[in-house]
Design a protein around this motif. Structure first.
Motif, PDB file in Angstrom:
ATOM      1  N   MET A 185      32.058  42.027  47.216  1.00  0.00           N
ATOM      2  CA  MET A 185      33.321  42.101  46.480  1.00  0.00           C
ATOM      3  C   MET A 185      33.164  41.534  45.078  1.00  0.00           C
ATOM      4  N   TYR A 186      33.812  42.202  44.133  1.00  0.00           N
ATOM      5  CA  TYR A 186      33.860  41.789  42.732  1.00  0.00           C
ATOM      6  C   TYR A 186      35.325  41.767  42.299  1.00  0.00           C
ATOM      7  N   GLN A 187      35.591  41.125  41.162  1.00  0.00           N
ATOM      8  CA  GLN A 187      36.948  41.147  40.612  1.00  0.00           C
ATOM      9  C   GLN A 187      36.892  41.113  39.088  1.00  0.00           C
ATOM     10  N   VAL A 188      37.752  41.891  38.464  1.00  0.00           N
ATOM     11  CA  VAL A 188      37.869  41.854  37.007  1.00  0.00           C
ATOM     12  C   VAL A 188      38.575  40.566  36.617  1.00  0.00           C
ATOM     13  N   GLN A 189      37.872  39.760  35.838  1.00  0.00           N
ATOM     14  CA  GLN A 189      38.418  38.492  35.358  1.00  0.00           C
ATOM     15  C   GLN A 189      38.164  38.402  33.864  1.00  0.00           C
ATOM     16  N   GLY A 190      39.208  38.565  33.072  1.00  0.00           N
ATOM     17  CA  GLY A 190      39.050  38.564  31.621  1.00  0.00           C
ATOM     18  C   GLY A 190      38.260  39.773  31.173  1.00  0.00           C
ATOM     19  N   SER A 212      43.159  46.360  33.650  1.00  0.00           N
ATOM     20  CA  SER A 212      42.120  46.184  34.668  1.00  0.00           C
ATOM     21  C   SER A 212      42.102  44.780  35.258  1.00  0.00           C
ATOM     22  N   GLU A 213      42.775  43.838  34.605  1.00  0.00           N
ATOM     23  CA  GLU A 213      42.745  42.444  35.032  1.00  0.00           C
ATOM     24  C   GLU A 213      43.170  42.297  36.496  1.00  0.00           C
ATOM     25  N   GLY A 214      42.342  41.577  37.254  1.00  0.00           N
ATOM     26  CA  GLY A 214      42.668  41.280  38.635  1.00  0.00           C
ATOM     27  C   GLY A 214      42.246  42.314  39.649  1.00  0.00           C
ATOM     28  N   TRP A 215      41.829  43.482  39.204  1.00  0.00           N
ATOM     29  CA  TRP A 215      41.396  44.518  40.157  1.00  0.00           C
ATOM     30  C   TRP A 215      40.191  44.025  40.954  1.00  0.00           C
ATOM     31  N   TYR A 216      40.207  44.297  42.243  1.00  0.00           N
ATOM     32  CA  TYR A 216      39.063  44.024  43.094  1.00  0.00           C
ATOM     33  C   TYR A 216      38.207  45.290  43.196  1.00  0.00           C
ATOM     34  N   LEU A 217      36.905  45.112  43.174  1.00  0.00           N
ATOM     35  CA  LEU A 217      35.968  46.234  43.220  1.00  0.00           C
ATOM     36  C   LEU A 217      34.910  45.958  44.265  1.00  0.00           C
ATOM     37  N   VAL A 255      42.573  47.680  44.599  1.00  0.00           N
ATOM     38  CA  VAL A 255      41.170  47.674  45.014  1.00  0.00           C
ATOM     39  C   VAL A 255      40.569  49.043  44.744  1.00  0.00           C
ATOM     40  N   SER A 256      39.350  49.062  44.239  1.00  0.00           N
ATOM     41  CA  SER A 256      38.607  50.314  44.112  1.00  0.00           C
ATOM     42  C   SER A 256      37.164  50.062  44.547  1.00  0.00           C
ATOM     43  N   GLY A 257      36.353  51.130  44.544  1.00  0.00           N
ATOM     44  CA  GLY A 257      35.018  51.032  45.100  1.00  0.00           C
ATOM     45  C   GLY A 257      33.923  51.033  44.057  1.00  0.00           C
ATOM     46  N   ASP A 258      32.710  51.356  44.505  1.00  0.00           N
ATOM     47  CA  ASP A 258      31.532  51.276  43.653  1.00  0.00           C
ATOM     48  C   ASP A 258      31.578  52.248  42.487  1.00  0.00           C
ATOM     49  N   GLY A 259      32.322  53.353  42.635  1.00  0.00           N
ATOM     50  CA  GLY A 259      32.427  54.304  41.531  1.00  0.00           C
ATOM     51  C   GLY A 259      33.194  53.763  40.339  1.00  0.00           C
ATOM     52  N   THR A 260      34.000  52.739  40.565  1.00  0.00           N
ATOM     53  CA  THR A 260      34.767  52.098  39.482  1.00  0.00           C
ATOM     54  C   THR A 260      34.093  50.835  38.981  1.00  0.00           C
ATOM     55  N   ASN A 261      33.143  50.329  39.738  1.00  0.00           N
ATOM     56  CA  ASN A 261      32.531  49.036  39.450  1.00  0.00           C
ATOM     57  C   ASN A 261      31.560  49.133  38.271  1.00  0.00           C
ATOM     58  N   ASP A 262      32.107  49.260  37.088  1.00  0.00           N
ATOM     59  CA  ASP A 262      31.321  49.378  35.862  1.00  0.00           C
ATOM     60  C   ASP A 262      32.159  48.851  34.699  1.00  0.00           C
ATOM     61  N   MET A 263      31.490  48.285  33.700  1.00  0.00           N
ATOM     62  CA  MET A 263      32.206  47.732  32.549  1.00  0.00           C
ATOM     63  C   MET A 263      33.006  48.785  31.793  1.00  0.00           C
ATOM     64  N   GLN A 264      32.649  50.057  31.966  1.00  0.00           N
ATOM     65  CA  GLN A 264      33.430  51.112  31.320  1.00  0.00           C
ATOM     66  C   GLN A 264      34.854  51.164  31.863  1.00  0.00           C
ATOM     67  N   PHE A 265      35.054  50.720  33.094  1.00  0.00           N
ATOM     68  CA  PHE A 265      36.410  50.645  33.640  1.00  0.00           C
ATOM     69  C   PHE A 265      37.262  49.713  32.801  1.00  0.00           C
ATOM     70  N   LEU A 266      36.703  48.562  32.421  1.00  0.00           N
ATOM     71  CA  LEU A 266      37.441  47.620  31.583  1.00  0.00           C
ATOM     72  C   LEU A 266      37.727  48.212  30.214  1.00  0.00           C
ATOM     73  N   SER A 267      36.763  48.933  29.663  1.00  0.00           N
ATOM     74  CA  SER A 267      36.951  49.539  28.349  1.00  0.00           C
ATOM     75  C   SER A 267      38.075  50.568  28.364  1.00  0.00           C
ATOM     76  N   LEU A 268      38.148  51.347  29.449  1.00  0.00           N
ATOM     77  CA  LEU A 268      39.147  52.407  29.534  1.00  0.00           C
ATOM     78  C   LEU A 268      40.526  51.881  29.918  1.00  0.00           C
ATOM     79  N   ALA A 269      40.577  50.871  30.763  1.00  0.00           N
ATOM     80  CA  ALA A 269      41.857  50.363  31.251  1.00  0.00           C
ATOM     81  C   ALA A 269      42.420  49.243  30.380  1.00  0.00           C
ATOM     82  N   GLY A 270      41.566  48.553  29.637  1.00  0.00           N
ATOM     83  CA  GLY A 270      42.020  47.428  28.839  1.00  0.00           C
ATOM     84  C   GLY A 270      42.562  46.311  29.714  1.00  0.00           C
ATOM     85  N   ALA A 271      43.652  45.700  29.272  1.00  0.00           N
ATOM     86  CA  ALA A 271      44.233  44.567  29.998  1.00  0.00           C
ATOM     87  C   ALA A 271      44.720  44.962  31.383  1.00  0.00           C
TER      88      ALA A 271
END
Length: 393
Positions: A373-378, A279-284, A261-277
Protein backbone atom coordinates in the motif's frame (compact mmCIF):
# COMPACT_ATOMS: atom_id res chain seq x y z
CA UNK A 1 17.01 -25.81 -16.35
CA UNK A 2 17.43 -23.40 -13.44
CA UNK A 3 18.44 -25.37 -10.41
CA UNK A 4 15.83 -24.92 -7.66
CA UNK A 5 18.42 -25.63 -4.98
CA UNK A 6 20.71 -22.78 -5.99
CA UNK A 7 19.99 -19.20 -4.92
CA UNK A 8 20.76 -16.82 -7.76
CA UNK A 9 22.16 -13.38 -7.01
CA UNK A 10 21.59 -10.23 -9.05
CA UNK A 11 24.90 -10.71 -10.91
CA UNK A 12 25.80 -14.41 -11.19
CA UNK A 13 29.36 -15.69 -11.15
CA UNK A 14 31.35 -16.12 -14.34
CA UNK A 15 30.68 -19.12 -16.57
CA UNK A 16 32.54 -20.86 -19.33
CA UNK A 17 32.51 -19.90 -23.00
CA UNK A 18 29.25 -20.41 -24.86
CA UNK A 19 28.93 -21.83 -28.34
CA UNK A 20 26.69 -20.29 -30.99
CA UNK A 21 23.08 -21.48 -30.64
CA UNK A 22 19.99 -21.28 -32.78
CA UNK A 23 19.08 -18.06 -30.99
CA UNK A 24 21.88 -15.54 -30.82
CA UNK A 25 24.32 -14.15 -33.30
CA UNK A 26 28.11 -14.34 -33.20
CA UNK A 27 28.57 -10.57 -33.43
CA UNK A 28 30.33 -9.49 -30.28
CA UNK A 29 30.01 -5.81 -31.18
CA UNK A 30 26.23 -5.81 -31.13
CA UNK A 31 25.00 -5.05 -27.62
CA UNK A 32 22.68 -2.95 -25.54
CA UNK A 33 25.45 -0.73 -24.25
CA UNK A 34 28.33 -0.92 -21.83
CA UNK A 35 30.71 -3.36 -23.46
CA UNK A 36 29.85 -7.03 -23.14
CA UNK A 37 31.63 -10.34 -23.12
CA UNK A 38 31.80 -10.79 -26.87
CA UNK A 39 31.02 -14.16 -28.44
CA UNK A 40 27.34 -14.90 -28.89
CA UNK A 41 24.86 -12.04 -28.69
CA UNK A 42 21.47 -12.79 -27.18
CA UNK A 43 18.69 -10.22 -27.52
CA UNK A 44 16.12 -9.58 -24.80
CA UNK A 45 13.09 -7.57 -25.88
CA UNK A 46 10.66 -5.44 -23.93
CA UNK A 47 7.08 -4.87 -25.11
CA UNK A 48 5.16 -2.08 -23.46
CA UNK A 49 3.95 1.53 -23.70
CA UNK A 50 6.96 3.57 -24.82
CA UNK A 51 4.71 6.30 -26.18
CA UNK A 52 1.09 7.29 -25.64
CA UNK A 53 -0.95 8.09 -22.56
CA UNK A 54 0.79 5.76 -20.10
CA UNK A 55 4.37 6.05 -21.29
CA UNK A 56 5.72 6.76 -17.79
CA UNK A 57 4.79 3.26 -16.63
CA UNK A 58 6.49 1.77 -19.67
CA UNK A 59 9.64 3.78 -19.17
CA UNK A 60 9.86 2.65 -15.52
CA UNK A 61 10.09 -0.93 -16.71
CA UNK A 62 12.32 -0.22 -19.71
CA UNK A 63 14.89 1.51 -17.53
CA UNK A 64 15.02 -1.40 -15.10
CA UNK A 65 15.59 -3.84 -17.95
CA UNK A 66 18.20 -1.64 -19.60
CA UNK A 67 20.09 -1.31 -16.31
CA UNK A 68 20.17 -5.08 -15.84
CA UNK A 69 21.50 -5.60 -19.36
CA UNK A 70 24.11 -2.85 -19.07
CA UNK A 71 25.36 -4.23 -15.75
CA UNK A 72 25.56 -7.75 -17.13
CA UNK A 73 27.56 -6.59 -20.15
CA UNK A 74 29.89 -4.50 -18.00
CA UNK A 75 30.41 -7.14 -15.31
CA UNK A 76 32.90 -9.30 -17.20
CA UNK A 77 31.12 -12.36 -15.82
CA UNK A 78 29.82 -13.61 -19.15
CA UNK A 79 31.30 -14.94 -22.37
CA UNK A 80 28.28 -13.62 -24.24
CA UNK A 81 26.70 -10.24 -24.83
CA UNK A 82 23.13 -9.20 -24.17
CA UNK A 83 21.40 -6.70 -26.44
CA UNK A 84 18.25 -4.81 -25.57
CA UNK A 85 15.39 -4.56 -28.08
CA UNK A 86 12.44 -2.20 -27.49
CA UNK A 87 9.02 -2.63 -29.07
CA UNK A 88 6.26 -0.10 -28.44
CA UNK A 89 2.61 -1.19 -28.20
CA UNK A 90 1.45 2.11 -26.63
CA UNK A 91 -0.30 0.01 -23.97
CA UNK A 92 -3.24 -0.71 -26.29
CA UNK A 93 -4.51 -3.91 -27.86
CA UNK A 94 -4.53 -2.48 -31.39
CA UNK A 95 -0.74 -2.10 -31.43
CA UNK A 96 0.09 -5.38 -29.71
CA UNK A 97 0.23 -7.68 -32.74
CA UNK A 98 2.66 -5.54 -34.71
CA UNK A 99 4.85 -4.95 -31.66
CA UNK A 100 5.06 -8.66 -30.86
CA UNK A 101 5.73 -9.61 -34.47
CA UNK A 102 8.77 -7.32 -34.60
CA UNK A 103 10.22 -9.29 -31.69
CA UNK A 104 9.30 -12.70 -33.06
CA UNK A 105 10.77 -12.00 -36.50
CA UNK A 106 14.19 -11.22 -35.02
CA UNK A 107 15.73 -14.67 -34.69
CA UNK A 108 18.33 -13.40 -32.22
CA UNK A 109 15.64 -12.46 -29.68
CA UNK A 110 15.65 -15.27 -27.13
CA UNK A 111 13.01 -13.83 -24.78
CA UNK A 112 10.60 -10.95 -24.29
CA UNK A 113 9.74 -9.12 -21.08
CA UNK A 114 6.10 -8.13 -21.31
CA UNK A 115 3.68 -7.26 -22.62
CA UNK A 116 3.37 -4.73 -19.84
CA UNK A 117 -0.41 -4.24 -19.89
CA UNK A 118 -3.10 -6.91 -19.69
CA UNK A 119 -4.95 -6.01 -22.91
CA UNK A 120 -1.87 -6.19 -25.16
CA UNK A 121 -0.73 -9.31 -23.28
CA UNK A 122 -3.94 -11.12 -24.18
CA UNK A 123 -3.38 -10.27 -27.85
CA UNK A 124 0.36 -10.93 -28.03
CA UNK A 125 0.79 -13.96 -25.76
CA UNK A 126 -0.66 -16.41 -28.32
CA UNK A 127 1.77 -15.08 -30.93
CA UNK A 128 4.76 -15.54 -28.65
CA UNK A 129 3.49 -19.00 -27.86
CA UNK A 130 3.23 -20.01 -31.51
CA UNK A 131 6.78 -18.79 -32.08
CA UNK A 132 8.14 -20.50 -28.98
CA UNK A 133 9.37 -17.21 -27.49
CA UNK A 134 9.36 -16.86 -23.71
CA UNK A 135 7.22 -13.87 -22.68
CA UNK A 136 7.48 -12.87 -19.01
CA UNK A 137 5.32 -9.97 -17.90
CA UNK A 138 6.44 -8.10 -14.80
CA UNK A 139 3.21 -6.09 -14.62
CA UNK A 140 0.18 -7.55 -16.47
CA UNK A 141 -2.21 -8.49 -13.66
CA UNK A 142 -5.55 -9.59 -15.22
CA UNK A 143 -6.20 -13.02 -13.65
CA UNK A 144 -7.48 -14.62 -16.87
CA UNK A 145 -4.15 -14.32 -18.68
CA UNK A 146 -2.76 -17.51 -17.16
CA UNK A 147 -6.07 -19.35 -17.55
CA UNK A 148 -6.03 -19.37 -21.36
CA UNK A 149 -3.22 -21.84 -21.97
CA UNK A 150 -0.73 -19.54 -23.70
CA UNK A 151 2.25 -21.90 -24.23
CA UNK A 152 5.16 -19.61 -23.28
CA UNK A 153 3.57 -16.86 -21.17
CA UNK A 154 4.65 -16.37 -17.54
CA UNK A 155 3.40 -13.77 -15.09
CA UNK A 156 6.10 -12.49 -12.72
CA UNK A 157 3.75 -10.46 -10.53
CA UNK A 158 0.78 -11.24 -8.25
CA UNK A 159 -2.44 -11.04 -10.23
CA UNK A 160 -5.51 -8.97 -9.48
CA UNK A 161 -7.04 -11.67 -7.31
CA UNK A 162 -4.38 -10.63 -4.83
CA UNK A 163 -4.62 -6.89 -5.51
CA UNK A 164 -8.41 -6.73 -5.49
CA UNK A 165 -8.54 -8.78 -2.30
CA UNK A 166 -5.95 -6.48 -0.76
CA UNK A 167 -8.03 -3.40 -1.58
CA UNK A 168 -11.08 -5.02 -0.01
CA UNK A 169 -9.15 -6.10 3.07
CA UNK A 170 -7.85 -2.57 3.55
CA UNK A 171 -11.24 -0.87 3.15
CA UNK A 172 -13.00 -3.36 5.41
CA UNK A 173 -10.53 -2.45 8.15
CA UNK A 174 -11.31 1.29 7.95
CA UNK A 175 -13.78 2.81 10.40
CA UNK A 176 -17.03 4.00 8.89
CA UNK A 177 -16.78 2.20 5.56
CA UNK A 178 -20.03 0.38 4.83
CA UNK A 179 -20.55 1.05 1.12
CA UNK A 180 -17.96 1.14 -1.67
CA UNK A 181 -18.44 2.29 -5.26
CA UNK A 182 -16.25 0.60 -7.86
CA UNK A 183 -15.43 2.45 -11.08
CA UNK A 184 -13.51 0.73 -13.88
CA UNK A 185 -12.09 2.20 -17.11
CA UNK A 186 -13.58 -0.45 -19.45
CA UNK A 187 -10.26 -2.17 -20.22
CA UNK A 188 -9.22 -5.77 -19.52
CA UNK A 189 -7.08 -4.49 -16.65
CA UNK A 190 -9.72 -2.24 -15.13
CA UNK A 191 -12.64 -4.63 -15.47
CA UNK A 192 -10.63 -7.56 -14.14
CA UNK A 193 -9.45 -5.65 -11.08
CA UNK A 194 -12.93 -4.28 -10.38
CA UNK A 195 -14.54 -7.73 -10.61
CA UNK A 196 -12.12 -9.20 -8.10
CA UNK A 197 -12.48 -6.24 -5.75
CA UNK A 198 -16.28 -6.49 -5.95
CA UNK A 199 -16.27 -10.17 -5.03
CA UNK A 200 -13.86 -9.61 -2.16
CA UNK A 201 -15.74 -6.61 -0.77
CA UNK A 202 -19.04 -8.49 -0.91
CA UNK A 203 -17.49 -11.46 0.85
CA UNK A 204 -16.34 -9.15 3.63
CA UNK A 205 -19.90 -7.85 4.11
CA UNK A 206 -19.62 -4.43 2.45
CA UNK A 207 -22.27 -3.01 0.13
CA UNK A 208 -20.94 -2.51 -3.40
CA UNK A 209 -22.08 -0.39 -6.35
CA UNK A 210 -20.48 -0.73 -9.81
CA UNK A 211 -19.93 1.91 -12.48
CA UNK A 212 -17.81 2.20 -15.63
CA UNK A 213 -16.21 5.20 -17.34
CA UNK A 214 -14.48 4.52 -20.69
CA UNK A 215 -10.90 5.71 -21.12
CA UNK A 216 -11.87 8.15 -23.88
CA UNK A 217 -14.37 10.02 -21.69
CA UNK A 218 -13.73 13.76 -22.23
CA UNK A 219 -15.44 15.00 -19.05
CA UNK A 220 -15.46 13.21 -15.68
CA UNK A 221 -17.88 15.57 -13.93
CA UNK A 222 -20.87 13.28 -14.54
CA UNK A 223 -19.01 10.25 -13.25
CA UNK A 224 -17.96 12.22 -10.18
CA UNK A 225 -21.58 13.20 -9.46
CA UNK A 226 -22.56 9.54 -9.72
CA UNK A 227 -20.00 8.70 -7.05
CA UNK A 228 -21.20 11.44 -4.70
CA UNK A 229 -24.88 10.60 -5.24
CA UNK A 230 -24.20 6.93 -4.50
CA UNK A 231 -23.59 7.79 -0.88
CA UNK A 232 -20.55 5.52 -0.85
CA UNK A 233 -18.04 5.88 1.96
CA UNK A 234 -15.18 4.81 -0.28
CA UNK A 235 -14.24 4.61 -3.95
CA UNK A 236 -12.11 2.08 -5.83
CA UNK A 237 -10.95 3.29 -9.25
CA UNK A 238 -9.65 0.53 -11.52
CA UNK A 239 -7.70 2.21 -14.29
CA UNK A 240 -4.49 4.01 -15.25
CA UNK A 241 -3.06 7.33 -14.06
CA UNK A 242 -3.90 9.10 -17.34
CA UNK A 243 -7.63 8.91 -16.52
CA UNK A 244 -7.36 8.70 -12.73
CA UNK A 245 -5.92 12.22 -12.70
CA UNK A 246 -8.86 14.10 -14.24
CA UNK A 247 -11.31 11.82 -12.42
CA UNK A 248 -9.73 12.71 -9.06
CA UNK A 249 -9.97 16.43 -9.92
CA UNK A 250 -13.66 16.07 -10.81
CA UNK A 251 -14.33 14.11 -7.61
CA UNK A 252 -12.83 16.91 -5.54
CA UNK A 253 -14.92 19.51 -7.39
CA UNK A 254 -18.05 17.41 -6.82
CA UNK A 255 -17.38 17.28 -3.07
CA UNK A 256 -16.49 13.62 -2.62
CA UNK A 257 -14.90 13.25 0.81
CA UNK A 258 -14.67 9.49 1.16
CA UNK A 259 -11.64 7.19 1.00
CA UNK A 260 -10.24 6.83 -2.52
CA UNK A 261 -8.22 3.80 -3.58
CA UNK A 262 -6.69 2.88 -6.93
CA UNK A 263 -4.27 0.23 -8.14
CA UNK A 264 -0.86 -0.17 -9.73
CA UNK A 265 -1.96 1.48 -12.97
CA UNK A 266 -2.37 4.77 -11.07
CA UNK A 267 0.68 4.36 -8.87
CA UNK A 268 2.91 6.84 -10.70
CA UNK A 269 4.00 10.44 -10.10
CA UNK A 270 2.15 11.41 -13.28
CA UNK A 271 -1.07 10.87 -11.32
CA UNK A 272 -0.06 13.71 -9.02
CA UNK A 273 0.83 15.91 -11.98
CA UNK A 274 -2.54 15.34 -13.63
CA UNK A 275 -4.72 15.50 -10.51
CA UNK A 276 -2.87 18.24 -8.62
CA UNK A 277 -4.12 18.82 -5.08
CA UNK A 278 -7.03 16.44 -5.75
CA UNK A 279 -4.65 13.48 -5.50
CA UNK A 280 -3.92 14.19 -1.83
CA UNK A 281 -4.75 11.26 0.43
CA UNK A 282 -5.44 8.72 -2.31
CA UNK A 283 -4.35 5.20 -1.45
CA UNK A 284 -2.59 3.23 -4.19
CA UNK A 285 -2.02 -0.50 -4.14
CA UNK A 286 0.68 -2.35 -6.05
CA UNK A 287 2.11 -5.88 -6.25
CA UNK A 288 5.45 -4.03 -6.24
CA UNK A 289 7.62 -2.77 -3.44
CA UNK A 290 9.21 0.69 -3.22
CA UNK A 291 12.79 0.23 -4.36
CA UNK A 292 13.84 3.41 -2.58
CA UNK A 293 12.41 2.30 0.79
CA UNK A 294 13.33 -1.38 0.88
CA UNK A 295 16.77 -2.23 2.27
CA UNK A 296 17.14 -5.12 -0.21
CA UNK A 297 16.83 -2.75 -3.17
CA UNK A 298 18.68 0.28 -1.80
CA UNK A 299 21.82 -0.30 -3.89
CA UNK A 300 19.69 -0.88 -6.99
CA UNK A 301 17.85 2.39 -6.37
CA UNK A 302 21.15 4.27 -6.16
CA UNK A 303 22.42 2.72 -9.40
CA UNK A 304 19.12 3.46 -11.12
CA UNK A 305 19.22 7.09 -9.96
CA UNK A 306 22.78 7.42 -11.25
CA UNK A 307 21.94 5.88 -14.63
CA UNK A 308 18.68 7.71 -15.36
CA UNK A 309 18.79 10.79 -13.11
CA UNK A 310 15.49 9.83 -11.47
CA UNK A 311 14.39 7.33 -8.82
CA UNK A 312 12.99 3.96 -9.85
CA UNK A 313 9.23 3.88 -10.38
CA UNK A 314 6.46 1.31 -10.41
CA UNK A 315 7.81 -2.08 -11.54
CA UNK A 316 11.34 -0.78 -12.24
CA UNK A 317 12.96 -3.13 -9.73
CA UNK A 318 10.72 -6.07 -10.66
CA UNK A 319 11.58 -5.63 -14.35
CA UNK A 320 15.26 -5.47 -13.44
CA UNK A 321 14.86 -8.76 -11.59
CA UNK A 322 13.09 -10.42 -14.53
CA UNK A 323 15.88 -9.37 -16.91
CA UNK A 324 18.49 -10.71 -14.48
CA UNK A 325 16.54 -13.95 -14.15
CA UNK A 326 16.61 -14.44 -17.93
CA UNK A 327 20.30 -13.60 -18.17
CA UNK A 328 21.07 -16.03 -15.35
CA UNK A 329 19.14 -18.77 -17.12
CA UNK A 330 21.01 -18.17 -20.38
CA UNK A 331 24.28 -18.43 -18.47
CA UNK A 332 23.29 -21.69 -16.81
CA UNK A 333 22.09 -23.24 -20.08
CA UNK A 334 25.37 -22.43 -21.80
CA UNK A 335 25.61 -23.84 -25.31
CA UNK A 336 22.08 -25.24 -25.02
CA UNK A 337 20.50 -21.78 -24.71
CA UNK A 338 17.75 -21.20 -27.26
CA UNK A 339 14.12 -20.11 -27.21
CA UNK A 340 12.72 -23.52 -26.24
CA UNK A 341 15.27 -24.40 -23.57
CA UNK A 342 15.10 -20.93 -22.02
CA UNK A 343 11.34 -21.13 -21.58
CA UNK A 344 11.60 -24.52 -19.89
CA UNK A 345 14.40 -23.32 -17.62
CA UNK A 346 12.59 -20.21 -16.41
CA UNK A 347 9.13 -21.80 -16.18
CA UNK A 348 10.33 -24.67 -13.97
CA UNK A 349 13.06 -22.88 -12.04
CA UNK A 350 13.34 -20.54 -9.11
CA UNK A 351 15.27 -17.26 -9.02
CA UNK A 352 16.09 -15.18 -5.95
CA UNK A 353 15.83 -11.56 -7.09
CA UNK A 354 16.18 -8.29 -5.24
CA UNK A 355 12.43 -7.84 -4.81
CA UNK A 356 11.22 -11.42 -4.30
CA UNK A 357 11.72 -15.06 -5.23
CA UNK A 358 10.44 -15.75 -8.74
CA UNK A 359 8.80 -19.10 -9.45
CA UNK A 360 5.76 -20.18 -11.44
CA UNK A 361 3.07 -22.84 -11.27
CA UNK A 362 2.10 -25.16 -14.11
CA UNK A 363 -0.07 -22.43 -15.69
CA UNK A 364 2.69 -19.83 -15.65
CA UNK A 365 1.14 -18.04 -12.67
CA UNK A 366 3.39 -16.30 -10.14
CA UNK A 367 3.50 -18.12 -6.81
CA UNK A 368 3.84 -15.03 -4.57
CA UNK A 369 0.82 -12.84 -3.72
CA UNK A 370 2.17 -9.97 -1.57
CA UNK A 371 0.42 -6.61 -2.12
CA UNK A 372 1.73 -3.25 -0.88
CA UNK A 373 0.00 0.00 0.00
CA UNK A 374 1.04 3.55 -0.85
CA UNK A 375 -0.56 6.94 -0.21
CA UNK A 376 -0.28 10.34 -1.84
CA UNK A 377 1.12 12.68 0.79
CA UNK A 378 1.93 16.19 -0.39
CA UNK A 379 4.06 16.04 -3.50
CA UNK A 380 5.10 12.41 -3.04
CA UNK A 381 3.73 8.87 -3.05
CA UNK A 382 4.59 7.48 0.38
CA UNK A 383 5.21 3.77 0.89
CA UNK A 384 3.08 2.42 3.76
CA UNK A 385 4.04 -1.26 3.62
CA UNK A 386 2.40 -4.66 3.02
CA UNK A 387 -1.40 -4.57 3.34
CA UNK A 388 -1.38 -7.59 5.61
CA UNK A 389 0.77 -5.71 8.12
CA UNK A 390 -1.38 -2.57 7.88
CA UNK A 391 -4.62 -4.45 8.55
CA UNK A 392 -3.32 -7.15 10.87
CA UNK A 393 -4.46 -9.76 8.36
Amino acid sequence: MLNRSIVKLAIPVAIGALALTACGSDDGDSNGGGGGGGGTTYKIAYQGPLSGDNVALGENMQNGIQLAIDEANESGDYDFTVEYVATDDRGVEGQATAAAQLVIDDEDVIAAIGPAFSGPAEVAAPLYGEAGVLAVSSSATNPTLTEQGFPTFLRAVPNDFAQGAGMAQFLAAQDGVEKVILVDNVTPYGEGLAEVAEASLTELGLEVERSSVPVDTPDYSGAARTVVQSGADALVYAGYYQTAGPFAASLKDAGFDGIAVSGDGTNDMQFLSLAGAASEGWYLTCPCTDATADEATADFAERYQSAFNQPPGTYSAESYDVAQMIISAIAELGAEANRDSLYEAVATGSYEGLTKTFSFDENGEFTNDAIFMYQVQGDDIAYLGPIEELTGG
